[in-house]
Motif scaffolding. Sequence first.
Motif: not given
Length: 449
Positions: A315-317, A351-362
């Motif tokens: 996942p990527i935010a 809240t919710g289960p921890a999911v490994a994800q990238d937090v990306a910039g613009p």
Amino acid sequence: MAATDAFPHLSTRRDQAVRAAVEQGLVGPSAPVAGLLDVTGIRASAAALRAAFDAVAAPGTRILHTFAVKATPLVPVLRLLREEGIGVEVASPGELALARAAVVPPTHTVLDSPAKTSAELREALALGIAVNADNAQELARLDALVSSAPTRSPLGVRVNPQIGAGSIGALSTATATSKFGVALRDEGARAWLVRAYLDRPWLTRLHTHSGSQGVPLELMAEGVRTTYELAEEINAAAGRQQIDTLDIGGGLPVNFASDEETPTHAAYARLLAETVPGLFDGRYGIVTEFGRSLLAKHGTLLALVEYAKESGGRPIAVTHAGVQVATRTVYAPGSWPLRIAAYDAKGLPKTGPAVAQDVAGPACFAGDLLAENHPLPLLEAGDYAAALDTGAYYFAQHYSYNSLARPGVYGFVADADGGVRFATAREPQTVEEIVAESGGGLRRGLRDL
């Protein structure tokens, strides 16, 4: 500062501020990234710093605490710290202009820089601002200026105790080849320094700055001890106390792994008292230059998640905070990792289960990531990602990649009833301002060539 009925814990204050910032429209679709500064926390850190050194110093010891303006160069922040008894350490004409705009007295201002121009020195001496010369050539400039016009400025020399590096080489200022100060252990340097002071009765200060992120407290204290011993040697050679003030710099590292505020100024002051007891016996005035340790824990970068996607099963935010506000983290994530907190579209902790994800910039390059493979409740479009511990440097080092705008910065006070009041510390940059500073007003421009 401990939580009380009037002042909740910093994490509670932060959650209140995020929710209120979303509700009040300080961050959202029209303002997708913003900085938040916890005024209660800043005041508490300033008070704790003063108390830490007062606790180990002899009564009547002259102590001036200054804030390294480079850490958070915002005039409202400098005004707030001035009210809390904290002066400023400046390292450029721009930083001095900010300090003057904040009405910080010259007597509470220190000028440090390895590349001061003659004009900067002349201005500082005219104002009565303390100056620490970085090298022999700068000292020669001071010779000429002091002989040509009287000054009230306290003057000194910065020394490099050459005690070694911390874990972040780029920030280590006391290595054998550091660009800062007079290298104390180089052949002939110590004797030259003693002679330089004996020949200039107006040199009354000695300065060092051996701390920074990644430098252990023991190494910092060793740098101060080495400088103190040099001051004692110079005073003995002069037959009087020519050096009356020791500027010991700042550089207290910050814990970026949790909300815990460690190490504390109190722990460092106690270590200094054990390592350099003569520093606090009242014979010397003391100047400090802390920056990161006063502001870092009290800032939050809050960014809208514009899109949520997946690539290669991860996942990527995609958010609006990246290299433009977190330059060090993006380019050196191993040295500058950030904690990220997840909030939903209403600004409530997610809240919710921890999911490994990238937090990306613009920004338009692949490495523009606030965090990589980071466990969080799964971020979705419309949520918010909060980069914590960003009160120092992250609001200072705006990087105009892709002509991304500087975000607005807002101070806040949160109370026990959940109420939050905001005040603007910096207006968001407009696209019109981006165009103007990029030469947009130069109608002919290069066509005139």
